[in-house]
Write an enzyme that holds these catalytic residues in place. Structure first.
Site, short mmCIF file in Angstrom:
data_model
loop_
_atom_site.label_atom_id
_atom_site.label_comp_id
_atom_site.label_asym_id
_atom_site.label_seq_id
_atom_site.Cartn_x
_atom_site.Cartn_y
_atom_site.Cartn_z
N ARG A 225 23.88 104.54 77.20
CA ARG A 225 22.95 103.58 76.09
C ARG A 225 22.18 104.48 75.44
O ARG A 225 21.63 105.47 75.87
CB ARG A 225 22.20 102.59 77.11
CG ARG A 225 22.74 101.40 77.42
CD ARG A 225 23.66 100.62 76.21
NE ARG A 225 24.07 99.38 76.73
CZ ARG A 225 25.33 99.20 77.08
NH1 ARG A 225 26.34 100.16 76.96
NH2 ARG A 225 25.76 98.06 77.53
N GLU A 254 21.90 100.29 67.57
CA GLU A 254 23.23 100.31 66.84
C GLU A 254 23.38 99.18 66.00
O GLU A 254 22.51 98.02 66.38
CB GLU A 254 24.10 100.10 68.08
CG GLU A 254 24.22 101.48 69.01
CD GLU A 254 25.08 101.48 70.19
OE1 GLU A 254 26.00 100.21 70.40
OE2 GLU A 254 25.14 102.13 71.00
N HIS A 272 30.29 103.86 69.76
CA HIS A 272 30.25 102.88 70.97
C HIS A 272 31.52 102.46 71.52
O HIS A 272 31.98 101.32 71.40
CB HIS A 272 29.22 101.94 71.01
CG HIS A 272 28.85 101.18 72.45
ND1 HIS A 272 27.45 100.73 72.32
CD2 HIS A 272 29.54 101.40 73.38
CE1 HIS A 272 27.51 100.52 73.82
NE2 HIS A 272 28.52 100.81 74.34
C1 GLV Z 1 29.52 98.82 77.30
O1 GLV Z 1 28.89 99.76 76.70
C2 GLV Z 1 29.31 98.36 78.26
O2 GLV Z 1 28.38 98.25 78.85
O3 GLV Z 1 30.41 97.76 79.17
#
Ligand code: GLV
Length: 306
Positions: A225, A254, A272
């Site tokens: 993250r 984001e 991401h």
């Molecule tokens: C993606 O970032 C997730 O947490 O599945």
């Protein structure tokens, strides 16, 4: 959607852009369950509005739950399900892709070639970091951290890790992983890879000070993250060193990327996509759907948040 429609009544929000908190607070009440993604701000305000009108389950199509106020869910008696396990390999694969691209200078090498600057082969052209023998510092040795470590062992990397609790001895032994305090790991690792969830405890774990205390020439990889890194200070850390390169799949706000990073050549930025293989995304959708169906049928959740 087919599976859900066959068993429960559903309301969809077809827009491509994520809802605001205010919009969610209007949409959620009247539903027993919400199936959401990491883009949805499931804040206390939204959850309270939902719980007052029947909400009892949040099923998130992701493993990370930092967009869901888990304390509020507990207070309000709302169960939470997520999708661990099914995205471990895909995310570990992307971590290795970023690690390899950074170590072997792929973005720079490709720009160089496309710019027509390659006129002769030379011994030191684009010489990068040799992975065999290099130290990979894994911050968070959970499912994904372990999967990254196993892959990196295949490349001959030496593994150390930082985490609040020591991993079981069989895990340490199979990965030949050394448990270190975070600051020692940062000073020792050639590549640092982040695999802890974002929480109040881990927010800005890589603060300006810590970014300034990594090993000279270190590469930082983040597929967890964005909020783990104090993103606004990352460009400075790269500019002044000792950090040499950052490969980032995730960002603090984001889809916005801090502008100071956008025109730098010592960062590799992707949107991401850690879990973005077709098979994995289908499995995530399936698990999140199953949670709603299990809940509707009164069966226990297979993957409750802990
Ligand atoms: C993606 O970032 C997730 O947490 O599945």
């Amino acid at each position: 959607m087919h599976a859900l429609r066959a068993s429960v009544q559903i309301t969809t929000r077809p827009a491509d852009t994520p809802p605001t908190e205010a919009e969610l607070a209007e949409l959620v009440p009247g539903h027993d369950a919400v199936l959401c993604q990491l883009t949805e701000p499931m804040s206390r305000m939204v959850l309270e509005a939902g719980a007052a009108a029947g909400l009892r389950l949040v099923s998130q199509v992701a493993v990370g739950l930092d967009n869901v106020d888990l304390a509020a869910c507990a207070d309000l008696g709302i169960a939470v399900a997520h999708t661990p396990g099914v995205l471990t390999d895909a995310t570990a694969d992307l971590t290795m892709a970023l690690l390899l691209a950074a170590a072997r200078r792929l973005p720079e090498a490709e720009r160089y070639l496309r710019a027509g600057r390659w006129d002769v082969w030379s011994l030191d052209l684009m010489a990068g970091l040799e992975l065999r023998g290099a130290v990979l510092g894994i911050v968070g040795l959970g499912r994904i951290g372990q999967a990254v470590a196993a892959r990196a062992r295949g490349f001959g990397m030496r593994i150390c890790y930082a985490s609040p609790r020591r991993a079981p001895s069989d895990v340490e032994a199979s990965l030949q992983a050394e448990w270190l305090p975070l600051d020692t790991l940062l000073a020792r690792a050639d590549v640092i890879s982040l695999h802890v969830p974002l929480s109040a405890d881990t927010h800005h774990l890589l603060s300006r000070a810590r970014l300034g205390s990594v090993k000279d020439g270190a590469i930082l990889v983040n597929t967890s993250r964005g909020g783990l890194i104090e993103e606004a200070t990352l460009a400075d850390a790269l500019q002044t060193g000792p950090l040499a390169f950052a490969a980032l799949d995730v960002f603090e706000e984001e889809p916005r990327v801090h502008p100071s990073l956008l025109d730098r050549h010592d960062v590799l930025l992707v949107p991401h996509i850690g879990s973005a293989t077709r098979a994995t995304r289908l499995r995530m959708a399936q698990l999140a759907t199953d949670a709603v169906l299990d809940f509707a049928a009164g069966r226990p959740l297979q993957h409750p948040a802990r």
